[in-house]
Write a protein that holds these residues in place. Structure first.
Motif, PDB file in Angstrom:
ATOM      1  N   GLY A  36       6.233  -3.809 -16.812  1.00 48.09           N
ATOM      2  CA  GLY A  36       7.617  -4.636 -16.797  1.00 48.09           C
ATOM      3  C   GLY A  36       8.124  -4.525 -15.159  1.00 48.09           C
ATOM      4  N   VAL A  37       6.964  -4.443 -14.630  1.00 46.05           N
ATOM      5  CA  VAL A  37       7.061  -4.063 -12.935  1.00 46.05           C
ATOM      6  C   VAL A  37       6.015  -5.106 -12.038  1.00 46.05           C
ATOM      7  CG1 VAL A  37       8.527  -2.068 -12.712  1.00 46.05           C
ATOM      8  CG2 VAL A  37       6.023  -2.044 -12.549  1.00 46.05           C
ATOM      9  N   ARG A  38       6.315  -5.304 -10.837  1.00 49.43           N
ATOM     10  CA  ARG A  38       5.341  -6.013 -10.224  1.00 49.43           C
ATOM     11  C   ARG A  38       4.804  -4.974  -8.838  1.00 49.43           C
ATOM     12  NH1 ARG A  38       6.091 -11.559  -6.728  1.00 49.43           N
ATOM     13  NH2 ARG A  38       4.017 -11.889  -6.142  1.00 49.43           N
ATOM     14  N   GLY A  39       5.870  -5.036  -7.915  1.00 52.01           N
ATOM     15  CA  GLY A  39       5.437  -3.920  -6.568  1.00 52.01           C
ATOM     16  C   GLY A  39       4.769  -4.700  -5.691  1.00 52.01           C
ATOM     17  N   TRP A  40       4.810  -3.746  -4.457  1.00 47.96           N
ATOM     18  CA  TRP A  40       4.208  -3.921  -3.383  1.00 47.96           C
ATOM     19  C   TRP A  40       2.716  -4.289  -3.137  1.00 47.96           C
ATOM     20  CZ3 TRP A  40       0.605  -1.014  -1.302  1.00 47.96           C
ATOM     21  CH2 TRP A  40       0.628   0.616  -1.685  1.00 47.96           C
ATOM     22  N   ALA A  41       2.043  -3.476  -4.211  1.00 47.25           N
ATOM     23  CA  ALA A  41       0.659  -3.397  -4.165  1.00 47.25           C
ATOM     24  C   ALA A  41      -0.016  -4.535  -4.878  1.00 47.25           C
ATOM     25  CB  ALA A  41       0.205  -2.052  -4.924  1.00 47.25           C
ATOM     26  N   ASP A  42       0.825  -5.059  -5.851  1.00 53.28           N
ATOM     27  CA  ASP A  42       0.544  -6.477  -6.361  1.00 53.28           C
ATOM     28  C   ASP A  42       0.354  -7.500  -5.245  1.00 53.28           C
ATOM     29  OD1 ASP A  42       0.275  -5.076  -8.727  1.00 53.28           O
ATOM     30  OD2 ASP A  42       1.291  -6.836 -10.093  1.00 53.28           O
ATOM     31  N   LYS A  47      -2.035 -11.441  -1.222  1.00 54.91           N
ATOM     32  CA  LYS A  47      -2.093 -11.871   0.015  1.00 54.91           C
ATOM     33  C   LYS A  47      -3.831 -11.423   0.595  1.00 54.91           C
ATOM     34  CE  LYS A  47       1.881 -13.070   0.390  1.00 54.91           C
ATOM     35  NZ  LYS A  47       2.314 -14.707   0.305  1.00 54.91           N
ATOM     36  N   LEU A  48      -4.270 -10.489   0.004  1.00 59.07           N
ATOM     37  CA  LEU A  48      -5.624 -10.078   0.463  1.00 59.07           C
ATOM     38  C   LEU A  48      -6.721 -11.331  -0.120  1.00 59.07           C
ATOM     39  CD1 LEU A  48      -6.122  -6.442  -0.389  1.00 59.07           C
ATOM     40  CD2 LEU A  48      -6.084  -7.329   1.829  1.00 59.07           C
ATOM     41  N   ALA A  49      -6.335 -11.783  -1.486  1.00 60.71           N
ATOM     42  CA  ALA A  49      -7.449 -12.747  -2.102  1.00 60.71           C
ATOM     43  C   ALA A  49      -6.727 -14.317  -1.437  1.00 60.71           C
ATOM     44  CB  ALA A  49      -6.873 -12.666  -3.717  1.00 60.71           C
ATOM     45  N   ALA A 187      13.557  -6.693  -3.139  1.00 62.88           N
ATOM     46  CA  ALA A 187      13.318  -6.904  -1.519  1.00 62.88           C
ATOM     47  C   ALA A 187      12.605  -5.640  -0.739  1.00 62.88           C
ATOM     48  CB  ALA A 187      14.903  -6.780  -1.004  1.00 62.88           C
ATOM     49  N   GLY A 188      12.974  -4.618  -1.256  1.00 68.03           N
ATOM     50  CA  GLY A 188      12.002  -3.474  -0.485  1.00 68.03           C
ATOM     51  C   GLY A 188      10.608  -3.339  -0.987  1.00 68.03           C
ATOM     52  N   HIS A 189      10.042  -3.618  -2.069  1.00 67.66           N
ATOM     53  CA  HIS A 189       8.709  -3.679  -2.398  1.00 67.66           C
ATOM     54  C   HIS A 189       8.075  -4.995  -1.414  1.00 67.66           C
ATOM     55  CE1 HIS A 189       7.649  -0.852  -5.451  1.00 67.66           C
ATOM     56  NE2 HIS A 189       9.153  -1.000  -5.904  1.00 67.66           N
ATOM     57  N   LYS A 190       8.896  -6.166  -1.358  1.00 69.19           N
ATOM     58  CA  LYS A 190       8.319  -7.161  -0.580  1.00 69.19           C
ATOM     59  C   LYS A 190       8.142  -6.848   0.767  1.00 69.19           C
ATOM     60  CE  LYS A 190       9.717 -11.421  -1.196  1.00 69.19           C
ATOM     61  NZ  LYS A 190      10.395 -12.771  -1.663  1.00 69.19           N
ATOM     62  N   TYR A 191       9.237  -6.158   1.204  1.00 70.87           N
ATOM     63  CA  TYR A 191       9.091  -5.778   2.883  1.00 70.87           C
ATOM     64  C   TYR A 191       8.231  -4.901   3.131  1.00 70.87           C
ATOM     65  CZ  TYR A 191      10.264  -3.939   7.354  1.00 70.87           C
ATOM     66  OH  TYR A 191      10.514  -3.493   8.877  1.00 70.87           O
ATOM     67  N   GLY A 194       4.688  -6.404   3.200  1.00 66.03           N
ATOM     68  CA  GLY A 194       4.645  -7.032   4.740  1.00 66.03           C
ATOM     69  C   GLY A 194       3.815  -6.052   5.637  1.00 66.03           C
ATOM     70  N   GLN A 195       4.572  -4.735   5.506  1.00 67.98           N
ATOM     71  CA  GLN A 195       4.190  -3.737   6.550  1.00 67.98           C
ATOM     72  C   GLN A 195       2.789  -3.119   6.400  1.00 67.98           C
ATOM     73  OE1 GLN A 195       6.300  -2.189   8.961  1.00 67.98           O
ATOM     74  NE2 GLN A 195       7.379  -4.347   8.166  1.00 67.98           N
ATOM     75  N   VAL A 196       2.145  -3.099   5.239  1.00 67.69           N
ATOM     76  CA  VAL A 196       1.032  -2.828   4.645  1.00 67.69           C
ATOM     77  C   VAL A 196      -0.096  -3.821   5.229  1.00 67.69           C
ATOM     78  CG1 VAL A 196      -0.800  -2.302   3.098  1.00 67.69           C
ATOM     79  CG2 VAL A 196       1.602  -1.501   2.695  1.00 67.69           C
ATOM     80  N   LEU A 197       0.254  -4.962   4.971  1.00 68.96           N
ATOM     81  CA  LEU A 197      -0.449  -6.055   5.660  1.00 68.96           C
ATOM     82  C   LEU A 197      -0.546  -6.289   7.154  1.00 68.96           C
ATOM     83  CD1 LEU A 197       0.908  -8.672   2.838  1.00 68.96           C
ATOM     84  CD2 LEU A 197      -1.483  -7.745   2.953  1.00 68.96           C
ATOM     85  N   ASP A 198       0.617  -6.046   7.587  1.00 67.24           N
ATOM     86  CA  ASP A 198       0.554  -5.871   9.198  1.00 67.24           C
ATOM     87  C   ASP A 198      -0.454  -4.706   9.759  1.00 67.24           C
ATOM     88  OD1 ASP A 198       2.250  -7.764   9.442  1.00 67.24           O
ATOM     89  OD2 ASP A 198       4.122  -6.477   9.677  1.00 67.24           O
ATOM     90  N   GLN A 199      -0.614  -3.566   8.876  1.00 71.59           N
ATOM     91  CA  GLN A 199      -1.600  -2.457   9.510  1.00 71.59           C
ATOM     92  C   GLN A 199      -2.910  -2.964   9.222  1.00 71.59           C
ATOM     93  OE1 GLN A 199      -0.737   0.283  10.971  1.00 71.59           O
ATOM     94  NE2 GLN A 199       1.479  -0.294  11.215  1.00 71.59           N
ATOM     95  N   LEU A 200      -3.187  -3.833   7.995  1.00 75.04           N
ATOM     96  CA  LEU A 200      -4.322  -4.130   7.990  1.00 75.04           C
ATOM     97  C   LEU A 200      -4.763  -5.217   8.592  1.00 75.04           C
ATOM     98  CD1 LEU A 200      -4.354  -3.703   4.064  1.00 75.04           C
ATOM     99  CD2 LEU A 200      -5.428  -2.241   5.626  1.00 75.04           C
ATOM    100  N   GLY A 201      -4.055  -5.989   9.247  1.00 72.78           N
ATOM    101  CA  GLY A 201      -4.358  -7.148  10.185  1.00 72.78           C
ATOM    102  C   GLY A 201      -4.579  -8.404   9.282  1.00 72.78           C
ATOM    103  N   VAL A 202      -3.820  -8.591   8.045  1.00 73.24           N
ATOM    104  CA  VAL A 202      -4.005  -9.694   7.088  1.00 73.24           C
ATOM    105  C   VAL A 202      -2.775 -10.459   7.487  1.00 73.24           C
ATOM    106  CG1 VAL A 202      -3.940 -10.149   4.600  1.00 73.24           C
ATOM    107  CG2 VAL A 202      -5.186  -8.190   5.513  1.00 73.24           C
ATOM    108  N   PRO A 203      -2.820 -11.862   7.637  1.00 68.98           N
ATOM    109  CA  PRO A 203      -1.820 -12.673   7.851  1.00 68.98           C
ATOM    110  C   PRO A 203      -1.102 -12.868   6.635  1.00 68.98           C
ATOM    111  CG  PRO A 203      -3.802 -13.885   7.903  1.00 68.98           C
ATOM    112  CD  PRO A 203      -4.308 -12.464   7.853  1.00 68.98           C
ATOM    113  N   HIS A 204       0.229 -13.147   6.981  1.00 70.34           N
ATOM    114  CA  HIS A 204       1.104 -13.178   5.714  1.00 70.34           C
ATOM    115  C   HIS A 204       2.670 -13.862   6.323  1.00 70.34           C
ATOM    116  CE1 HIS A 204       4.070 -10.110   6.809  1.00 70.34           C
ATOM    117  NE2 HIS A 204       2.983  -9.451   7.265  1.00 70.34           N
TER     118      HIS A 204
END
Length: 282
Positions: A36-42, A47-49, A187-191, A194-204
């Motif tokens: 019943g949840v999605r979350g930042w990791a999903d 975005k990785l894919a 909103a917190g999970h979405k943000y 974005g922070q994780v993707l920034d650290q990995l250098g993945v555009p989003h």
């Protein structure tokens, strides 16, 4: 010269997420998704894919798990998946237990990180946020600060990517938190994704919410919110502690085996197709 890419450009692309409710996605409700949840990791997997087709993703995190549970129940399955990217947040629930020996906790945490680092995968670690839940929990602030200092040092020692959650000012806004005040909102999970993707250098294209400044609550409204929070969250939490049960006792990992993330539709498409397959098998 451009920075060296962190993520594999060829070969295996397997993302494995480990931890507790933070990584399971609690607070980002979506009944169409497992548990019943999605979350930042999903969202990161999506975005990785999109950035590099061919990624597979597993999420072994379950709410309420302590560090010892992550080690005992999630480490070996993760190693068998031969990950190329691992995220780990664990220990937050231990910090809330006043009987926890923090030095011993962080020694176990470092051993876990060392095992994961041996895989050669890109490893992402997180500090903990100083959640302003209640003055009653202020004594935990020193424990959280100790945890964060050790996580920063361990990340540097093992060459891990660090998402310094403690320093993310956007989370000062109460709208980034769910009604229990301990888990991020959608909103917190979405943000955070974005922070994780920034650290990995993945555009989003994830951007912070463009909110009006939060309104100040009057004393009566504040008291009403406090009473509702105590009734809905605090009392049930203490009740579970007295019974020796947790919210994660009857749950299984959301994505226990690596699934291929489609470039279009992402994990929502995977969940939808899995649901259709279950319906067809009835």
């Amino acid at each position: 010269m451009p920075p060296e890419p962190l993520l594999p450009q060829t070969g295996r692309r397997v993302f494995v997420a480990l931890g507790d409710s933070f990584t399971e996605g609690v607070g980002d409700r979506n009944e169409a998704m497992p548990n019943g949840v999605r979350g930042w990791a999903d969202r990161v997997a999506d975005k990785l894919a999109r950035h590099q087709p061919g990624w597979k993703y597993a999420n072994l995190a379950i709410r309420s798990k302590r560090l010892r549970h992550v080690i005992d129940e999630q480490l070996e399955p993760a190693l068998r998946m031969r990950p190329s990217l691992v995220t780990l947040y664990a220990g937050g629930n231990d910090i809330l237990d006043l009987k926890t020996d923090m030095a011993a906790l962080m020694a176990d945490y470092e051993q876990l990180v060392a095992r994961l680092a041996e895989t050669g995968a890109v490893l992402v670690l997180f500090t903990g946020f100083d959640v302003k839940v209640s003055a009653l929990l202020e004594p935990l602030k020193k424990r959280n600060a100790f945890y964060n200092r050790r996580v920063r040092g361990i990340a540097e020692k093992y060459g891990a990517v660090l998402v310094d959650y403690w320093c993310l000012d956007a989370f000062q806004d109460r709208r980034m938190w769910d009604s229990d005040r301990l888990h991020m909102s959608k909103a917190g999970h979405k943000y955070l994704a974005g922070q994780v993707l920034d650290q990995l250098g993945v555009p989003h294209k994830i951007r912070p919410k463009d909110w009006e400044p939060p309104t100040r609550l009057g004393i009566r409204e504040w008291e009403r919110h406090q009473r509702r929070w105590v009734h809905d969250w605090v009392l049930p939490l203490f009740g579970r502690k007295l019974r020796g049960v947790t919210l994660g006792d009857d749950l299984t990992p959301r994505w226990p085996e690596p699934v291929k993330v489609p470039r279009k539709g992402g994990m929502k498409k995977v969940a939808r197709e899995a649901g259709l397959a279950r319906e067809a098998g009835r």
